[in-house]
Design a protein around this motif. Structure first.
Motif, PDB file in Angstrom:
ATOM      1  N   UNK A 238       0.831  -1.214   0.000  1.00 59.30           N
ATOM      2  CA  UNK A 238       0.000   0.000   0.000  1.00 59.30           C
ATOM      3  C   UNK A 238       0.863   1.261   0.000  1.00 59.30           C
ATOM      4  N   UNK A 239       2.003   1.195   0.638  1.00 57.52           N
ATOM      5  CA  UNK A 239       2.917   2.331   0.592  1.00 57.52           C
ATOM      6  C   UNK A 239       3.451   2.523  -0.831  1.00 57.52           C
ATOM      7  N   UNK A 240       3.712   1.420  -1.526  1.00 63.13           N
ATOM      8  CA  UNK A 240       4.145   1.511  -2.926  1.00 63.13           C
ATOM      9  C   UNK A 240       3.044   2.137  -3.778  1.00 63.13           C
ATOM     10  N   UNK A 241       1.792   1.749  -3.518  1.00 63.18           N
ATOM     11  CA  UNK A 241       0.667   2.311  -4.271  1.00 63.18           C
ATOM     12  C   UNK A 241       0.567   3.814  -4.044  1.00 63.18           C
ATOM     13  N   UNK A 242       0.737   4.237  -2.801  1.00 65.69           N
ATOM     14  CA  UNK A 242       0.668   5.666  -2.485  1.00 65.69           C
ATOM     15  C   UNK A 242       1.792   6.422  -3.185  1.00 65.69           C
ATOM     16  N   UNK A 243       2.976   5.829  -3.227  1.00 63.65           N
ATOM     17  CA  UNK A 243       4.110   6.461  -3.920  1.00 63.65           C
ATOM     18  C   UNK A 243       3.828   6.556  -5.423  1.00 63.65           C
ATOM     19  N   UNK A 244       3.296   5.503  -5.998  1.00 62.93           N
ATOM     20  CA  UNK A 244       2.965   5.505  -7.423  1.00 62.93           C
ATOM     21  C   UNK A 244       1.962   6.616  -7.726  1.00 62.93           C
ATOM     22  N   UNK A 245       0.994   6.783  -6.865  1.00 62.29           N
ATOM     23  CA  UNK A 245      -0.003   7.837  -7.087  1.00 62.29           C
ATOM     24  C   UNK A 245       0.652   9.220  -7.062  1.00 62.29           C
ATOM     25  N   UNK A 246       1.496   9.458  -6.076  1.00 66.86           N
ATOM     26  CA  UNK A 246       2.132  10.780  -5.967  1.00 66.86           C
ATOM     27  C   UNK A 246       2.983  11.083  -7.198  1.00 66.86           C
ATOM     28  N   UNK A 247       3.760  10.098  -7.637  1.00 67.35           N
ATOM     29  CA  UNK A 247       4.635  10.313  -8.794  1.00 67.35           C
ATOM     30  C   UNK A 247       3.812  10.493 -10.063  1.00 67.35           C
ATOM     31  N   UNK A 248       2.778   9.676 -10.227  1.00 69.56           N
ATOM     32  CA  UNK A 248       1.934   9.778 -11.420  1.00 69.56           C
ATOM     33  C   UNK A 248       1.219  11.122 -11.468  1.00 69.56           C
ATOM     34  N   UNK A 249       0.729  11.563 -10.331  1.00 67.75           N
ATOM     35  CA  UNK A 249       0.040  12.852 -10.279  1.00 67.75           C
ATOM     36  C   UNK A 249       1.000  13.983 -10.647  1.00 67.75           C
ATOM     37  N   UNK A 250       2.224  13.915 -10.137  1.00 68.51           N
ATOM     38  CA  UNK A 250       3.214  14.952 -10.431  1.00 68.51           C
ATOM     39  C   UNK A 250       3.602  14.920 -11.906  1.00 68.51           C
ATOM     40  N   UNK A 251       3.836  13.714 -12.439  1.00 66.42           N
ATOM     41  CA  UNK A 251       4.235  13.609 -13.843  1.00 66.42           C
ATOM     42  C   UNK A 251       3.120  14.093 -14.766  1.00 66.42           C
ATOM     43  N   UNK A 252       1.894  13.770 -14.411  1.00 66.99           N
ATOM     44  CA  UNK A 252       0.758  14.215 -15.215  1.00 66.99           C
ATOM     45  C   UNK A 252       0.692  15.736 -15.248  1.00 66.99           C
ATOM     46  N   UNK A 253       0.911  16.361 -14.096  1.00 68.10           N
ATOM     47  CA  UNK A 253       0.850  17.826 -14.017  1.00 68.10           C
ATOM     48  C   UNK A 253       2.004  18.476 -14.763  1.00 68.10           C
ATOM     49  N   UNK A 254       3.189  17.899 -14.630  1.00 69.19           N
ATOM     50  CA  UNK A 254       4.373  18.515 -15.239  1.00 69.19           C
ATOM     51  C   UNK A 254       4.425  18.329 -16.750  1.00 69.19           C
ATOM     52  N   UNK A 255       3.992  17.184 -17.221  1.00 70.49           N
ATOM     53  CA  UNK A 255       4.088  16.885 -18.650  1.00 70.49           C
ATOM     54  C   UNK A 255       2.905  17.405 -19.445  1.00 70.49           C
ATOM     55  N   UNK A 256       1.787  17.607 -18.752  1.00 67.15           N
ATOM     56  CA  UNK A 256       0.578  17.985 -19.461  1.00 67.15           C
ATOM     57  C   UNK A 256      -0.012  16.842 -20.251  1.00 67.15           C
ATOM     58  N   UNK A 257       0.535  15.631 -20.055  1.00 64.88           N
ATOM     59  CA  UNK A 257       0.054  14.465 -20.782  1.00 64.88           C
ATOM     60  C   UNK A 257      -1.346  14.117 -20.297  1.00 64.88           C
ATOM     61  N   UNK A 258      -2.262  13.922 -21.229  1.00 68.69           N
ATOM     62  CA  UNK A 258      -3.655  13.680 -20.839  1.00 68.69           C
ATOM     63  C   UNK A 258      -4.071  12.230 -21.034  1.00 68.69           C
ATOM     64  N   UNK A 259      -3.135  11.346 -21.376  1.00 62.54           N
ATOM     65  CA  UNK A 259      -3.412   9.919 -21.526  1.00 62.54           C
ATOM     66  C   UNK A 259      -4.558   9.653 -22.509  1.00 62.54           C
ATOM     67  N   UNK A 260      -4.723  10.520 -23.500  1.00 54.36           N
ATOM     68  CA  UNK A 260      -5.783  10.314 -24.482  1.00 54.36           C
ATOM     69  C   UNK A 260      -7.163  10.642 -23.960  1.00 54.36           C
ATOM     70  N   UNK A 261      -7.231  11.340 -22.831  1.00 55.98           N
ATOM     71  CA  UNK A 261      -8.507  11.598 -22.174  1.00 55.98           C
ATOM     72  C   UNK A 261      -9.049  12.962 -22.576  1.00 55.98           C
ATOM     73  N   UNK A 262     -10.317  13.230 -22.315  1.00 52.60           N
ATOM     74  CA  UNK A 262     -11.293  12.277 -21.779  1.00 52.60           C
ATOM     75  C   UNK A 262     -11.824  11.343 -22.856  1.00 52.60           C
ATOM     76  N   UNK A 263     -12.540  10.294 -22.443  1.00 49.35           N
ATOM     77  CA  UNK A 263     -13.148   9.356 -23.375  1.00 49.35           C
ATOM     78  C   UNK A 263     -14.647   9.264 -23.080  1.00 49.35           C
ATOM     79  N   UNK A 264     -15.377  10.313 -23.396  1.00 51.90           N
ATOM     80  CA  UNK A 264     -16.798  10.330 -23.045  1.00 51.90           C
ATOM     81  C   UNK A 264     -17.621   9.274 -23.764  1.00 51.90           C
ATOM     82  N   UNK A 265     -17.110   8.757 -24.897  1.00 52.84           N
ATOM     83  CA  UNK A 265     -17.873   7.748 -25.626  1.00 52.84           C
ATOM     84  C   UNK A 265     -17.613   6.326 -25.117  1.00 52.84           C
TER      85      UNK A 265
END
Length: 361
Positions: A238-265
């Motif tokens: 669970x600590x690894x999961x929390x770390x993954x979330x923090x890093x992913x959130x930071x990378x998403x914010x810094x890169x502006x990468x939207x992972x192809x989102x949103x996908x409303x359809x």
């Protein structure tokens, strides 16, 4: 039935927590990644499809040339290649791989993503086209004489493929959670692929797809996808999961990468968003943190715990009739290696023991 493990290989090192590294088409990484999956005991690996990334046929061909046992699942979107040509491409690739190929048909759940490749059909139209595409593919891969096809999306005169797959039947996986997808899967798919939903939702989908297949006097297999996070203890995982979330959130914010989102359809994306709304932790160890972060845009739910806990969670899905498990990590190459050391053999042992117990009963 025995359990099958699928992985997913990329064309370069990258993930939610690892910035893209190396060339976009990294031949060395593709080869090492495929070989790592084969050594780890995976049965098959998925090669994905994106509108701005290297061609999956060629990625699969390269990976296949570097392995001998590992099977491949090539994602393919109908609409950009004639089904008569696609059939010959698939047959050629299956011959090249000595019968190790399956195709994963994805109609597309994002209008912007489709339009990047020039496809401006609506979601309903895309599924209608997929249905016709699969009909033509089946004819080309099996008919021994030329055939005619006059449909809404495709027309062909005296169509014929002299080359057939190495296998007697090329396996067809099918993705999509809408009612149209379930209807088409029931008629054409050998395996229906789910993203990692909670047990109740997965059971609901399995029943719906089985009913769809039964209307065509067919049986169908199932696959489900997770991102296992394993620790020596539950707390460590669970600590690894929390770390993954923090890093992913930071990378998403810094890169502006939207992972192809949103996908409303995408109904599948909506189902993952709904799961995330139910809570961050569901069932015994299903974690929806990354699914919430990326708005359910792809297979992003994780099973978190010790290898024993995660294998028990997988068994619960296996008992629903889902016998193919796609697992990929947030540290893709290293996690694939770790799964092969602990999770895969342990789960196989448990499935074998349970199967033997049922036979004795």
């Amino acid at each position: 039935m025995s359990i099958e493990f699928l992985g997913m290989i990329g064309h370069r090192l990258a993930s939610e927590i690892i910035p893209s590294q190396g060339p976009v088409f990294d031949k060395k990484y593709i080869s090492e990644f495929a070989q790592a999956h084969e050594k780890a005991g995976f049965d098959r690996v998925l090669v994905g499809y994106w509108s701005d990334q290297p061609d999956g046929f060629l990625v699969t061909a390269l990976a296949g040339s570097q392995t001998s046992r590992l099977k491949f699942l090539l994602a393919h979107r109908p609409g950009f290649v004639s089904p008569t040509l696609a059939a010959r491409q698939l047959a050629t690739l299956d011959q090249l791989l000595d019968g190790r190929l399956a195709v994963h048909i994805i109609s597309g759940g994002s209008d912007p993503e489709q339009r990047r490749d020039g496809d401006f059909l609506s979601k309903v139209e895309r599924y209608s086209r997929t249905e016709e595409f699969l009909e033509v593919i089946a004819k080309s891969l099996t008919y021994k004489q030329p055939y005619q096809h006059q449909g809404h999306y495709y027309q062909a005169e005296s169509a014929f493929s002299a080359l057939k797959p190495r296998q007697s039947h090329l396996p067809v996986f099918f993705g999509g959670a809408s009612q149209d997808a379930i209807r088409i899967a029931g008629q054409y798919a050998d395996t229906y692929a789910l993203w990692g939903e909670p047990l109740a939702g997965a059971a609901e989908t399995v029943k719906a797809v089985q009913a769809s297949a039964a209307r065509h006097q067919r049986n169908i297999d199932f696959s489900i996808s997770f991102r296992p996070i394993i620790g020596k203890t539950e707390q460590e995982a669970r600590e690894k999961a929390a770390h993954i979330y923090r890093v992913a959130e930071q990378q998403l914010a810094e890169s502006g990468h939207h992972f192809g989102l949103p996908k409303p359809q995408s109904t599948g994306s909506a189902r993952l968003r709904d799961a995330a709304e139910q809570g961050e932790w569901l069932d015994t160890c299903l974690w929806t943190g990354i699914a919430r972060l990326v708005s359910g845009g792809y297979n992003s739910t994780a099973l978190v715990g010790t290898a024993d806990q995660v294998s028990e969670a997988i068994l619960a899905y296996y008992r629903l009739g889902i016998h193919k498990i796609l697992i990929r990590g947030f540290d893709p190459l290293n996690d694939a290696i770790e799964y092969g050391k602990h999770l895969i053999p342990l789960t196989r042992q448990k499935v074998a023991a349970e199967t033997q117990s049922l036979r004795r009963a």
